[in-house]
Each structure stands twice: as C-alpha cells, then as structure tokens.
Design a protein around this motif. Structure first.
Motif, PDB file in Angstrom:
ATOM      1  N   ALA A  64      43.907  45.115  41.725  1.00  0.00           N
ATOM      2  CA  ALA A  64      42.577  45.742  41.813  1.00  0.00           C
ATOM      3  C   ALA A  64      42.755  47.226  42.125  1.00  0.00           C
ATOM      4  CB  ALA A  64      41.724  45.037  42.861  1.00  0.00           C
ATOM      5  N   SER A  65      43.421  47.926  41.209  1.00  0.00           N
ATOM      6  CA  SER A  65      43.820  49.310  41.472  1.00  0.00           C
ATOM      7  C   SER A  65      42.713  50.325  41.262  1.00  0.00           C
ATOM      8  CB  SER A  65      45.003  49.681  40.579  1.00  0.00           C
ATOM      9  OG  SER A  65      44.595  49.759  39.236  1.00  0.00           O
ATOM     10  N   ALA A  66      41.838  50.079  40.303  1.00  0.00           N
ATOM     11  CA  ALA A  66      40.813  51.068  39.926  1.00  0.00           C
ATOM     12  C   ALA A  66      41.461  52.441  39.715  1.00  0.00           C
ATOM     13  CB  ALA A  66      39.693  51.132  40.962  1.00  0.00           C
ATOM     14  N   ALA A  67      42.665  52.427  39.161  1.00  0.00           N
ATOM     15  CA  ALA A  67      43.423  53.661  38.871  1.00  0.00           C
ATOM     16  C   ALA A  67      43.587  54.551  40.104  1.00  0.00           C
ATOM     17  CB  ALA A  67      42.785  54.427  37.717  1.00  0.00           C
ATOM     18  N   GLY A  68      43.666  53.931  41.276  1.00  0.00           N
ATOM     19  CA  GLY A  68      43.881  54.689  42.501  1.00  0.00           C
ATOM     20  C   GLY A  68      42.619  55.221  43.150  1.00  0.00           C
ATOM     21  N   ALA A  69      41.462  54.758  42.713  1.00  0.00           N
ATOM     22  CA  ALA A  69      40.195  55.196  43.329  1.00  0.00           C
ATOM     23  C   ALA A  69      40.128  54.713  44.776  1.00  0.00           C
ATOM     24  CB  ALA A  69      39.009  54.637  42.539  1.00  0.00           C
ATOM     25  N   ASP A  70      39.291  55.359  45.573  1.00  0.00           N
ATOM     26  CA  ASP A  70      39.173  55.003  46.986  1.00  0.00           C
ATOM     27  C   ASP A  70      38.290  53.784  47.242  1.00  0.00           C
ATOM     28  OD1 ASP A  70      40.934  56.907  48.002  1.00  0.00           O
ATOM     29  OD2 ASP A  70      39.382  58.451  47.997  1.00  0.00           O
ATOM     30  N   ARG A  71      37.699  53.233  46.169  1.00  0.00           N
ATOM     31  CA  ARG A  71      36.867  52.030  46.317  1.00  0.00           C
ATOM     32  C   ARG A  71      37.408  50.925  45.428  1.00  0.00           C
ATOM     33  NH1 ARG A  71      30.924  54.460  45.646  1.00  0.00           N
ATOM     34  NH2 ARG A  71      30.998  52.912  44.023  1.00  0.00           N
ATOM     35  N   HIS A  72      37.226  49.688  45.896  1.00  0.00           N
ATOM     36  CA  HIS A  72      37.637  48.545  45.090  1.00  0.00           C
ATOM     37  C   HIS A  72      36.803  48.484  43.813  1.00  0.00           C
ATOM     38  CE1 HIS A  72      40.160  47.062  48.252  1.00  0.00           C
ATOM     39  NE2 HIS A  72      39.169  46.702  49.050  1.00  0.00           N
ATOM     40  N   PRO A  73      37.396  48.008  42.727  1.00  0.00           N
ATOM     41  CA  PRO A  73      36.617  47.852  41.497  1.00  0.00           C
ATOM     42  C   PRO A  73      35.562  46.750  41.666  1.00  0.00           C
ATOM     43  CG  PRO A  73      38.834  46.959  41.225  1.00  0.00           C
ATOM     44  CD  PRO A  73      38.796  47.634  42.562  1.00  0.00           C
ATOM     45  N   ALA A  74      34.481  46.867  40.927  1.00  0.00           N
ATOM     46  CA  ALA A  74      33.382  45.899  41.025  1.00  0.00           C
ATOM     47  C   ALA A  74      33.854  44.480  40.730  1.00  0.00           C
ATOM     48  CB  ALA A  74      32.252  46.294  40.081  1.00  0.00           C
ATOM     49  N   TRP A  75      34.753  44.327  39.758  1.00  0.00           N
ATOM     50  CA  TRP A  75      35.210  42.973  39.419  1.00  0.00           C
ATOM     51  C   TRP A  75      35.885  42.313  40.617  1.00  0.00           C
ATOM     52  CZ3 TRP A  75      40.311  41.885  39.964  1.00  0.00           C
ATOM     53  CH2 TRP A  75      41.241  42.923  39.826  1.00  0.00           C
ATOM     54  N   TYR A  76      36.595  43.092  41.425  1.00  0.00           N
ATOM     55  CA  TYR A  76      37.254  42.520  42.604  1.00  0.00           C
ATOM     56  C   TYR A  76      36.208  42.067  43.630  1.00  0.00           C
ATOM     57  CZ  TYR A  76      39.926  41.990  46.844  1.00  0.00           C
ATOM     58  OH  TYR A  76      40.464  41.475  48.009  1.00  0.00           O
ATOM     59  N   LEU A  77      35.221  42.906  43.889  1.00  0.00           N
ATOM     60  CA  LEU A  77      34.162  42.537  44.834  1.00  0.00           C
ATOM     61  C   LEU A  77      33.422  41.297  44.338  1.00  0.00           C
ATOM     62  CD1 LEU A  77      32.834  46.123  45.582  1.00  0.00           C
ATOM     63  CD2 LEU A  77      34.425  44.763  46.965  1.00  0.00           C
ATOM     64  N   ASN A  78      33.248  41.183  43.024  1.00  0.00           N
ATOM     65  CA  ASN A  78      32.589  40.007  42.462  1.00  0.00           C
ATOM     66  C   ASN A  78      33.385  38.736  42.713  1.00  0.00           C
ATOM     67  OD1 ASN A  78      30.502  41.595  41.485  1.00  0.00           O
ATOM     68  ND2 ASN A  78      31.279  41.655  39.395  1.00  0.00           N
ATOM     69  N   LEU A  79      34.695  38.771  42.499  1.00  0.00           N
ATOM     70  CA  LEU A  79      35.465  37.542  42.670  1.00  0.00           C
ATOM     71  C   LEU A  79      35.680  37.192  44.134  1.00  0.00           C
ATOM     72  CD1 LEU A  79      38.674  38.108  43.455  1.00  0.00           C
ATOM     73  CD2 LEU A  79      38.807  38.689  41.064  1.00  0.00           C
ATOM     74  N   VAL A  80      35.605  38.176  45.017  1.00  0.00           N
ATOM     75  CA  VAL A  80      35.648  37.860  46.453  1.00  0.00           C
ATOM     76  C   VAL A  80      34.389  37.068  46.818  1.00  0.00           C
ATOM     77  CG1 VAL A  80      35.515  38.860  48.774  1.00  0.00           C
ATOM     78  CG2 VAL A  80      37.156  39.768  47.121  1.00  0.00           C
ATOM     79  N   ALA A  81      33.251  37.464  46.246  1.00  0.00           N
ATOM     80  CA  ALA A  81      31.990  36.771  46.515  1.00  0.00           C
ATOM     81  C   ALA A  81      31.933  35.407  45.833  1.00  0.00           C
ATOM     82  CB  ALA A  81      30.811  37.634  46.064  1.00  0.00           C
ATOM     83  N   ASP A  82      32.536  35.290  44.651  1.00  0.00           N
ATOM     84  CA  ASP A  82      32.533  34.035  43.895  1.00  0.00           C
ATOM     85  C   ASP A  82      33.874  33.918  43.178  1.00  0.00           C
ATOM     86  OD1 ASP A  82      32.206  31.845  42.233  1.00  0.00           O
ATOM     87  OD2 ASP A  82      30.330  32.540  41.360  1.00  0.00           O
ATOM     88  N   PRO A  83      34.810  33.148  43.733  1.00  0.00           N
ATOM     89  CA  PRO A  83      36.161  33.079  43.168  1.00  0.00           C
ATOM     90  C   PRO A  83      36.308  32.251  41.898  1.00  0.00           C
ATOM     91  CG  PRO A  83      36.004  31.684  45.102  1.00  0.00           C
ATOM     92  CD  PRO A  83      34.706  32.421  45.001  1.00  0.00           C
ATOM     93  N   ASP A  84      35.240  31.617  41.440  1.00  0.00           N
ATOM     94  CA  ASP A  84      35.310  30.880  40.173  1.00  0.00           C
ATOM     95  C   ASP A  84      35.200  31.873  39.030  1.00  0.00           C
ATOM     96  OD1 ASP A  84      35.559  28.302  41.287  1.00  0.00           O
ATOM     97  OD2 ASP A  84      33.396  28.223  41.629  1.00  0.00           O
TER      98      ASP A  84
END
Length: 149
Positions: A64-84
C-alpha cells in the motif's frame, strides 16, 4: 446494492486497468500485475485498482505504497474496513480475504516486494508512514464434506 465496479479515478491507473482487461490479464509482459476489487468503506460501492504483486505460497502480497505519499491509498483503507476482496491474476478471478502483514512477516515480505519492484525503496524513503504490506489469501470454497455443528 449496486454491484457495478468503478475503476480508479486516477487516469494512468484507469488506463492500466483497461489494458489489463483488454489483454486478458497481461498488460505488461514480464510484470506481476493484479486487479484488486474492494468495497468502498463509505460508499459501499465496488472499487477496482491495479497493483504489482509478489507470490508467497498460495497467497499474493501487495504494498500500500501510494508511490510514497504520506497517506494510505483508498483501496487499503477500504480493505481494512471490509477484508472480503476479489483478486484477478491473469484471466483468473478469485475471492480472497485481505489482511495487513504482521510485524514478524514484514521483513521477508518487504524483501520480496523490493525484488519485484525496486522503486518501493524510494517510496519508503519518501514517507514517514509505514507502508503496509497486504496479504491476499484465496478464500477456500466450502467443502461439501464439512459437517455443520
């Protein structure tokens, strides 16, 4: 619920997804790319992105690199909320469960990811956040022999 899949709004990512679909899962010969579909944590809509992956046994690993951005990518936050999630590798689409790698798993998996894409080292230097590594484990179909208790 609307089950239409929306591709990443980032133009170059959307183009990469389109090439993935058009080529039957081989947009960059010699590269390990997969499509990851998550459910939006706020919208509930299906969201799709393309990621570089490494193989670890029967699991896939993504960063979940987001090319080194200081925030997690949205897809990562989504799968943390719903891992399916759903993963497409080549022409094969499989249901999977996503989880963040543990502290013990990270060193070995991080080396695998750097071997796949050396620029991950640059991304890590570019941010103060720890870049999560995500393990995508194929969901096993229910066995017809399993007894209900």
């Amino acid at each position: 619920m609307d089950e239409t899949i929306s591709d990443s709004p980032v133009p170059w990512v959307a183009d990469h997804i389109r090439r993935f679909v058009e080529t039957g899962g081989n947009p960059r010969p010699g590269s390990n790319d997969l499509l990851l579909t998550t459910r939006g944590r706020r919208s509930g809509k299906l969201r799709r992105t393309v990621l570089v992956y490494a193989v670890d046994g029967d699991r896939y690993v993504v960063a979940a690199s987001a090319a080194g951005a200081d925030r997690h990518p949205a897809w990562y936050l989504n799968l943390v909320a719903d891992p399916d999630v759903t993963v497409q590798v080549g022409p094969r689409t499989i249901p999977a469960v996503a989880r963040t790698a543990t502290v013990a798993e990270r060193p070995r998996l991080w080396q695998m990811m750097i071997a796949m894409m050396p620029s991950y080292q640059e991304y890590r230097r570019a941010t103060t956040r720890e870049i999560p590594l995500v393990i995508l484990e194929p969901r096993l179909p229910a066995s017809p022999y399993r007894q209900k208790v």
